[in-house]
Motif scaffolding. Sequence first.
Motif, PDB file in Angstrom:
ATOM      1  N   UNK A 536      35.958  45.386  32.887  1.00 33.03           N
ATOM      2  CA  UNK A 536      36.186  45.599  34.402  1.00 33.03           C
ATOM      3  C   UNK A 536      34.901  45.776  34.501  1.00 33.03           C
ATOM      4  N   UNK A 537      33.803  45.556  35.465  1.00 30.21           N
ATOM      5  CA  UNK A 537      34.390  44.952  35.953  1.00 30.21           C
ATOM      6  C   UNK A 537      34.230  42.855  35.109  1.00 30.21           C
ATOM      7  N   UNK A 538      34.615  42.399  35.926  1.00 29.91           N
ATOM      8  CA  UNK A 538      34.922  40.407  35.282  1.00 29.91           C
ATOM      9  C   UNK A 538      35.294  39.921  35.918  1.00 29.91           C
ATOM     10  N   UNK A 539      34.780  38.053  34.876  1.00 30.47           N
ATOM     11  CA  UNK A 539      35.719  37.188  36.312  1.00 30.47           C
ATOM     12  C   UNK A 539      37.471  37.532  36.982  1.00 30.47           C
ATOM     13  N   UNK A 540      37.108  37.947  38.077  1.00 27.31           N
ATOM     14  CA  UNK A 540      38.571  37.352  38.553  1.00 27.31           C
ATOM     15  C   UNK A 540      39.451  39.476  39.511  1.00 27.31           C
ATOM     16  N   UNK A 541      38.344  40.391  38.872  1.00 20.79           N
ATOM     17  CA  UNK A 541      38.750  41.591  38.573  1.00 20.79           C
ATOM     18  C   UNK A 541      38.918  42.618  40.245  1.00 20.79           C
ATOM     19  N   UNK A 542      37.915  42.253  40.732  1.00 19.24           N
ATOM     20  CA  UNK A 542      38.123  42.532  41.571  1.00 19.24           C
ATOM     21  C   UNK A 542      39.160  42.426  42.889  1.00 19.24           C
ATOM     22  N   UNK A 543      39.221  40.649  42.887  1.00 24.17           N
ATOM     23  CA  UNK A 543      40.329  39.795  43.773  1.00 24.17           C
ATOM     24  C   UNK A 543      42.220  40.571  42.546  1.00 24.17           C
ATOM     25  N   UNK A 544      41.505  40.876  41.662  1.00 26.43           N
ATOM     26  CA  UNK A 544      43.506  41.146  41.093  1.00 26.43           C
ATOM     27  C   UNK A 544      42.996  42.701  41.650  1.00 26.43           C
ATOM     28  N   UNK A 545      42.119  43.545  41.307  1.00 27.09           N
ATOM     29  CA  UNK A 545      42.731  44.683  41.284  1.00 27.09           C
ATOM     30  C   UNK A 545      42.432  45.613  42.355  1.00 27.09           C
ATOM     31  N   UNK A 546      41.681  44.769  43.043  1.00 24.21           N
ATOM     32  CA  UNK A 546      40.883  44.945  45.005  1.00 24.21           C
ATOM     33  C   UNK A 546      42.239  45.513  45.586  1.00 24.21           C
ATOM     34  N   UNK A 547      43.227  45.621  45.502  1.00 24.27           N
ATOM     35  CA  UNK A 547      44.441  45.849  46.510  1.00 24.27           C
ATOM     36  C   UNK A 547      44.694  47.438  46.140  1.00 24.27           C
ATOM     37  N   UNK A 548      44.383  46.980  44.204  1.00 26.27           N
ATOM     38  CA  UNK A 548      45.298  48.883  43.743  1.00 26.27           C
ATOM     39  C   UNK A 548      44.009  49.809  44.371  1.00 26.27           C
ATOM     40  N   UNK A 549      43.045  49.555  44.700  1.00 26.96           N
ATOM     41  CA  UNK A 549      41.871  50.996  44.653  1.00 26.96           C
ATOM     42  C   UNK A 549      41.627  51.505  45.406  1.00 26.96           C
TER      43      UNK A 549
END
Length: 712
Positions: A536-549
Motif C-alpha cells: 500500500x499504495x499500489x495498483x487498485x489499492x484506493x479502489x479496493x480499500x478507499x471505502x474502508x478508510x
Amino acid sequence: RRDSRAETIGREQEQQRFKRGTTILPRFERMTIDDTVSSSSRRMSTDSTGSSLDEMENGEDAMTNESPRLLQMLDFTPDSLNFVGKKVTSRGRDKYIQIGRQYDLSFKMVRSESRLVKTLLYSYGFTQVSARNPNFNLVWTSTHLKAACLRSLKSWQRVNHFPRSGELTRKDRLYENISRSKAIFGASPGGPFSFIPEFYVTPRDMDRLTKAMEDRRSRPSGSGSTAAAYIVKPVMGSRGRGIFFANKPDDIPLCSPLLVSRYLSSPLTVNEHKFDLRVYVAVTSFYPLVAYVYTEGLTRLASEKYSRSAKEDDEFVHLTNYSVNKNSKNFVRNETLHSEDYGHKWTLGALLRNLEERNIDSRLLMLRIEDLITKSLLSVQSTVSAACRSTVMHPSVLFELFGFDILVDDHLKPWLLEVNLSPSLTCDAPLDSLVKTKLICDLFNLTGVQLISKKTINAINGIAKGEKEGDWDRKDNSSSGVSSSSPSTGPRTKRILTRRVDSKIAPVKRKWASVRAFTRKIEMEDGRRGDFLRIFPRENSMSIYGPLMEDVGSEKWDARVTEVLFPDEKAVETDLVARLHNELIDTKTYPSFSDLSPEVASLLQSSYSAAGEYAERITKEGEVYRDSLPSVRSSARQRTKSCAEWYELRMNEKTENEITDGKVQVQEGKENTLPLLSSSSLSRLPSTLTNLPPLKDDAALKEAVEKMTSVQ
C-alpha cells in the motif's frame, strides 16, 4: 534596533533571491548535502525535492520542470559483518567502517540491547552515544519516545517507532480497533474485517464472557473437540508467557487485564504439526499510509503433533511460540542453511513451497494475508496519524517494523493472532541469522539513513567550533531516552537548512507540494526496498480499500498520492469492491485464484503475480552466508565517554547482583567473617552442609571446613 533592522533586511534579500529561481526545500529533505561520494556503499538517489516558489504559486503539476538533487544514502549489506569480527585481517578491516568514521555517524539504544542492530551499525563505523546525547543518526528503541523527544528530531535522524503504535501492538487495543472498524464497515460474519476470533477483555467484559461460556456448555459438544474453548493471554505479554486455557469463568483471574479469545481448534498442519507465521511488516508513513511486507518470514511449528483431543495444558501441542517449544525434548533445531524446511522452524518460502506441493494456492493465501495486514493498519491509521501530526515536524524521520503473527486454519483462512511492537531479532540459529540480518539491512535501506557531514549537523545544532559534541552529554540531564533539548541555531543557518514552504502559498497548492514530496519519497523507497514488497499504495489499492478508510484529514493524501503514482487507474464499482472483500474472506467457497469471479480476479491480477516472490528461496546456489553473528572487535566498538561509563556502571551493578542474588552475601563491614547464605541457596545445598552443628570454637570450625571440602 540597528542589528535587528539589518537582520530583517538580510532576510528579505535572501527571500527575494530564492524567489528569483533558486529552489526551496519542501517539507521532507531540508538540508543541503555537498559531500562527494567515492565508496561503493554510498548509494546515490535522484531526489527531485526542489520545486521553485513560482511553480508552487502557479500550481504546476508534480514531476515537471524540477531540478533533480543527489541525496546520499548509506547502503547496508550483510557483507559488512564479515569485516567487523576479531579474526579479520588488517587489510580488510576498514572496508565499511571508514564510512561511519568519515561522516561521524552515531546511534543510540533506548531500552534495547539488540545484538544484531548494534553489530550491524558497528560494522559501518557508527559510534554509540548515551541516551542524553541529542546528536545521533539513528535511535533503536523497544518502547515509545516522549512527545518532546519526537518534536526535537531533525530531518536526517531516524527513530524506529511511531507515536501510539501501541494501538496496534497491545492485544486488547488491536482487537478493539479491528472490532470498531468491523462495526463501521460491516459486522456480518463475512464482512471485510472478519479475520479475528470472537474475543473478550476481562474484567470489563466478564458478564458477556460468562454468558458465552454458559451458552457453549448448554450446546452438545462435538466429537473429538479439544477440551479448551477459550485461550487467555496477558494484553501486554510476549513469548508465550502467561498463556493458559479456560472453560469456565472461575478459571480467569480478575487481577489484571486479559484478552480471552475463542480457541481456533482446526488449524492447518504441516506434517501433523500446528504452525503459525511470523510476517514482517515495515511502515514508513501512516498518513499517507505506506506499508511493505518482507518477502521472507518465519514459520514456527509446535514441537509435538497436533490433536484436537490433546490436553489443554499440553503447551507443546497447542502453542507455536519458539520461546516455549525450544524447551521441549522433542524440539528439533535447524542447524544448517542448506535446508529451509528442517526442524521446527522454517522460512516462510519453505512453507509456501510445501503448500504448492499439496496443490494449495499459496499466492492467494499471501494475498489474503496482505489484505489482513492492510486492514489492520487502516484500523489504527487515524489514531497514529493524529499523534504524528502533533509531535513530528519531519514525517520522514519515523519508521517501524512490526511482527504479525498469523494462524492459517484448515480452510486456508488466515487469522490475526497478535502484532509485535519489537519483533525478536535474536539470532540463535543459522536460519534466524540469515533471515533477520537481511531483514534489518533492507529495513535501514528502506528508511534511508542519510550521509550528512558533521560540519553541517553542528551548524544546524549551533555547536561552536571549539566545542566538543560530547559536552552535550553533561549539559542535558534528560532521562527520557532521547534528549528533548537542542542547541540554539543561528537565524541564517536555520533559514537555509530548515526552510519551510512560504506561508503565502495558497493552502490547496501547499497540499499538492506535500503530495509531490510524499510521492518522491515513495519512489525513492521503491528503488531501495530490497526484498520488501509494497502492499500500500499500489495498483487498485484506493479502489479496493478507499471505502474502508476513515476520514483522516481534509488533505486526502492517500487518494492524491495514488492519483500521482497511478494516473491511469480507473474507478471501480462499489458492488464489485464489496464482492472482492467477500471472496477474500470466504475461503471455503473461493479456495484458489481460479475460483474467484473474473472481475475480482482481474482487479487482483497484478498483486497475485507479485506474490510469487514470497515462495522464492532465500539461499542462492553458489553464494556463501554467515550462520551466526560475529564477535565485534574492541577497536570497532566505538562509544562516547559517557556511554562507555554507563555500560561500565551497568556491568558493575550486574556483578554485584550476581554476588548477592541467591548466592554468597558478605556481612557489611565484616570482611573476614564467614559469608551468609540466603534461604534459596540453603535449599540447594546438600543435607550434609545444611545440618551442621553450631560452631562453638576453632576446632569445630576446622571440622566443619573439612566436612565441606569432602562433599563431592
